[in-house]
Design a protein around this motif. Structure first.
Motif, PDB file in Angstrom:
ATOM      1  N   LEU A 121      26.472  16.811  -3.335  1.00 45.53           N
ATOM      2  CA  LEU A 121      27.382  16.123  -2.579  1.00 45.53           C
ATOM      3  C   LEU A 121      26.661  15.355  -1.521  1.00 45.53           C
ATOM      4  O   LEU A 121      26.953  13.985  -1.191  1.00 45.53           O
ATOM      5  CB  LEU A 121      28.319  17.286  -1.827  1.00 45.53           C
ATOM      6  N   ASN A 122      25.515  15.670  -1.005  1.00 47.60           N
ATOM      7  CA  ASN A 122      24.824  15.135   0.024  1.00 47.60           C
ATOM      8  C   ASN A 122      23.914  13.885  -0.595  1.00 47.60           C
ATOM      9  O   ASN A 122      24.104  12.801   0.048  1.00 47.60           O
ATOM     10  CB  ASN A 122      23.520  15.965   0.446  1.00 47.60           C
ATOM     11  N   LEU A 123      23.812  13.783  -2.059  1.00 48.26           N
ATOM     12  CA  LEU A 123      23.431  12.508  -2.383  1.00 48.26           C
ATOM     13  C   LEU A 123      24.552  11.551  -2.491  1.00 48.26           C
ATOM     14  O   LEU A 123      24.404  10.244  -2.296  1.00 48.26           O
ATOM     15  CB  LEU A 123      23.129  13.019  -4.177  1.00 48.26           C
ATOM     16  N   LEU A 124      25.863  11.933  -2.764  1.00 53.83           N
ATOM     17  CA  LEU A 124      27.087  11.250  -2.960  1.00 53.83           C
ATOM     18  C   LEU A 124      27.169  10.614  -1.649  1.00 53.83           C
ATOM     19  O   LEU A 124      27.535   9.314  -1.296  1.00 53.83           O
ATOM     20  CB  LEU A 124      28.031  11.761  -3.450  1.00 53.83           C
ATOM     21  N   LEU A 125      27.144  11.451  -0.608  1.00 56.84           N
ATOM     22  CA  LEU A 125      27.329  10.938   0.888  1.00 56.84           C
ATOM     23  C   LEU A 125      26.556   9.897   1.233  1.00 56.84           C
ATOM     24  O   LEU A 125      26.862   8.839   1.919  1.00 56.84           O
ATOM     25  CB  LEU A 125      27.376  12.049   1.883  1.00 56.84           C
ATOM     26  N   THR A 126      24.971  10.279   0.926  1.00 60.09           N
ATOM     27  CA  THR A 126      24.176   9.251   1.337  1.00 60.09           C
ATOM     28  C   THR A 126      24.362   7.848   0.698  1.00 60.09           C
ATOM     29  O   THR A 126      24.160   6.781   1.290  1.00 60.09           O
ATOM     30  CB  THR A 126      22.833   9.858   1.280  1.00 60.09           C
ATOM     31  N   LYS A 127      24.560   7.757  -0.501  1.00 56.52           N
ATOM     32  CA  LYS A 127      24.882   6.789  -1.265  1.00 56.52           C
ATOM     33  C   LYS A 127      26.162   5.665  -0.710  1.00 56.52           C
ATOM     34  O   LYS A 127      26.055   4.694  -0.269  1.00 56.52           O
ATOM     35  CB  LYS A 127      25.281   6.855  -2.676  1.00 56.52           C
ATOM     36  N   ILE A 173      31.065   6.015   8.847  1.00 55.31           N
ATOM     37  CA  ILE A 173      29.494   6.666   9.030  1.00 55.31           C
ATOM     38  C   ILE A 173      29.585   7.772   9.987  1.00 55.31           C
ATOM     39  O   ILE A 173      29.048   8.537   9.353  1.00 55.31           O
ATOM     40  CB  ILE A 173      28.822   5.588   9.524  1.00 55.31           C
ATOM     41  N   ASP A 174      30.183   7.926  10.840  1.00 52.79           N
ATOM     42  CA  ASP A 174      30.443   9.006  11.431  1.00 52.79           C
ATOM     43  C   ASP A 174      30.935  10.332  10.893  1.00 52.79           C
ATOM     44  O   ASP A 174      30.518  11.422  11.154  1.00 52.79           O
ATOM     45  CB  ASP A 174      30.942   8.950  12.953  1.00 52.79           C
ATOM     46  N   THR A 175      32.020  10.098  10.208  1.00 51.17           N
ATOM     47  CA  THR A 175      32.520  10.886   9.471  1.00 51.17           C
ATOM     48  C   THR A 175      31.992  11.374   8.467  1.00 51.17           C
ATOM     49  O   THR A 175      31.807  12.791   8.178  1.00 51.17           O
ATOM     50  CB  THR A 175      34.123  10.558   9.246  1.00 51.17           C
ATOM     51  N   ILE A 176      31.152  10.621   7.859  1.00 48.56           N
ATOM     52  CA  ILE A 176      30.229  11.190   6.817  1.00 48.56           C
ATOM     53  C   ILE A 176      29.056  12.146   7.053  1.00 48.56           C
ATOM     54  O   ILE A 176      28.736  12.980   6.628  1.00 48.56           O
ATOM     55  CB  ILE A 176      29.397   9.721   6.084  1.00 48.56           C
ATOM     56  N   ASP A 213      26.658  17.262   8.011  1.00 45.67           N
ATOM     57  CA  ASP A 213      26.174  18.334   8.816  1.00 45.67           C
ATOM     58  C   ASP A 213      27.047  19.706   8.785  1.00 45.67           C
ATOM     59  O   ASP A 213      26.466  20.707   8.826  1.00 45.67           O
ATOM     60  CB  ASP A 213      26.487  17.902  10.505  1.00 45.67           C
ATOM     61  N   THR A 214      28.317  19.456   8.378  1.00 47.94           N
ATOM     62  CA  THR A 214      29.101  20.777   8.305  1.00 47.94           C
ATOM     63  C   THR A 214      28.767  21.552   6.993  1.00 47.94           C
ATOM     64  O   THR A 214      28.612  22.593   6.973  1.00 47.94           O
ATOM     65  CB  THR A 214      30.714  20.309   8.170  1.00 47.94           C
ATOM     66  N   CYS A 215      28.364  20.434   5.925  1.00 47.23           N
ATOM     67  CA  CYS A 215      27.850  21.334   4.719  1.00 47.23           C
ATOM     68  C   CYS A 215      26.748  21.908   4.818  1.00 47.23           C
ATOM     69  O   CYS A 215      26.272  23.038   4.225  1.00 47.23           O
ATOM     70  CB  CYS A 215      27.874  20.018   3.527  1.00 47.23           C
ATOM     71  N   SER A 216      25.761  21.357   5.698  1.00 46.52           N
ATOM     72  CA  SER A 216      24.421  21.915   6.008  1.00 46.52           C
ATOM     73  C   SER A 216      24.629  23.490   6.649  1.00 46.52           C
ATOM     74  O   SER A 216      24.024  24.260   6.444  1.00 46.52           O
ATOM     75  CB  SER A 216      23.712  21.058   6.881  1.00 46.52           C
ATOM     76  N   GLU A 217      25.709  23.172   7.542  1.00 46.33           N
ATOM     77  CA  GLU A 217      25.895  24.491   8.213  1.00 46.33           C
ATOM     78  C   GLU A 217      26.565  25.564   7.452  1.00 46.33           C
ATOM     79  O   GLU A 217      26.074  26.592   7.429  1.00 46.33           O
ATOM     80  CB  GLU A 217      26.943  24.377   9.540  1.00 46.33           C
ATOM     81  N   ILE A 243      38.348  11.199   6.204  1.00 51.46           N
ATOM     82  CA  ILE A 243      37.530  10.444   5.340  1.00 51.46           C
ATOM     83  C   ILE A 243      38.371   9.649   4.354  1.00 51.46           C
ATOM     84  O   ILE A 243      38.188   8.383   4.109  1.00 51.46           O
ATOM     85  CB  ILE A 243      36.477  11.352   4.680  1.00 51.46           C
ATOM     86  N   LYS A 244      39.638  10.361   4.270  1.00 47.74           N
ATOM     87  CA  LYS A 244      40.487   9.208   3.378  1.00 47.74           C
ATOM     88  C   LYS A 244      40.987   7.965   3.866  1.00 47.74           C
ATOM     89  O   LYS A 244      40.978   7.006   3.588  1.00 47.74           O
ATOM     90  CB  LYS A 244      41.585  10.356   2.954  1.00 47.74           C
ATOM     91  N   SER A 245      41.541   8.287   5.141  1.00 46.27           N
ATOM     92  CA  SER A 245      42.050   7.275   6.009  1.00 46.27           C
ATOM     93  C   SER A 245      41.033   6.168   6.279  1.00 46.27           C
ATOM     94  O   SER A 245      41.310   4.878   6.110  1.00 46.27           O
ATOM     95  CB  SER A 245      42.684   7.782   7.117  1.00 46.27           C
ATOM     96  N   GLU A 246      39.938   6.643   6.650  1.00 43.66           N
ATOM     97  CA  GLU A 246      38.866   5.715   6.928  1.00 43.66           C
ATOM     98  C   GLU A 246      38.419   4.671   5.926  1.00 43.66           C
ATOM     99  O   GLU A 246      38.182   3.614   5.917  1.00 43.66           O
ATOM    100  CB  GLU A 246      37.685   6.393   7.756  1.00 43.66           C
ATOM    101  N   THR A 247      38.512   5.510   4.296  1.00 45.75           N
ATOM    102  CA  THR A 247      37.854   4.660   3.531  1.00 45.75           C
ATOM    103  C   THR A 247      38.999   3.726   3.118  1.00 45.75           C
ATOM    104  O   THR A 247      38.791   2.680   2.446  1.00 45.75           O
ATOM    105  CB  THR A 247      37.910   5.944   2.243  1.00 45.75           C
TER     106      THR A 247
END
Length: 149
Positions: free
Chosen positions: A80-86, A100-103, A108-112, A130-134
């Motif tokens: 997931l982090n790979l996809l988010l970074t991409k 970008i802020d939502t990503i 951060d949430t996934c890391s927690e 993330i859906k609406s911003e996308t």
């Protein structure tokens, strides 16, 4: 004295031809630039929109799955982090700073969650955000495609 009139007319003709030729070249360059933008840049934007839509749908799908199972393994986090970074790297204009802020919040949430197995942030709200911003980011790019920019 008729030769003086012919000389003046000849000089005026040369000056007029130079002026007309300059304006024709200038107009031609503007038309070529606009055509280039319509074909090349718009085509590249369409490819970007397709790739970005596919990437974001994969991210949203994985997030939905993780929300439903309420757990996150290390392998899932890495994927997931790979996809988010991409996705973050695909976004370059200033109109998508909220995306970008939502990503970043999702990362951060996934890391927690990975560290402590509990999230301090509302997953459902992140998913909706993330859906609406996308959708907004894709709509903005699509408007540029339609304008030929």
């Amino acid at each position: 004295m008729p030769w003086i009139i012919a000389l003046v007319i000849g000089c005026l003709t040369v000056i007029t031809n130079i002026f007309v030729s300059y304006n024709a070249r200038k107009t031609s360059l503007e038309i070529n630039k606009r055509d280039f933008n319509k074909t090349v840049l718009s085509g590249n934007r369409q490819v970007w929109i397709t790739e970005f839509r596919s990437l974001m749908s994969e991210i949203i799908s994985k997030l939905s799955y993780y929300i439903s199972k309420d757990n996150l393994s290390e392998e899932e986090y890495i994927a997931l982090n790979l996809l988010l970074t991409k996705a973050e790297l695909m976004i370059s204009n200033g109109t998508t700073t909220t995306l970008i802020d939502t990503i970043s919040k999702i990362q951060d949430t996934c890391s927690e969650v990975l560290r402590s197995n509990e999230a301090t942030y509302d997953w459902t709200m992140l998913l909706k955000q993330i859906k609406s911003e996308t959708i907004l980011a894709i709509q903005n790019e699509w408007e540029l495609v339609k304008k030929g920019e």
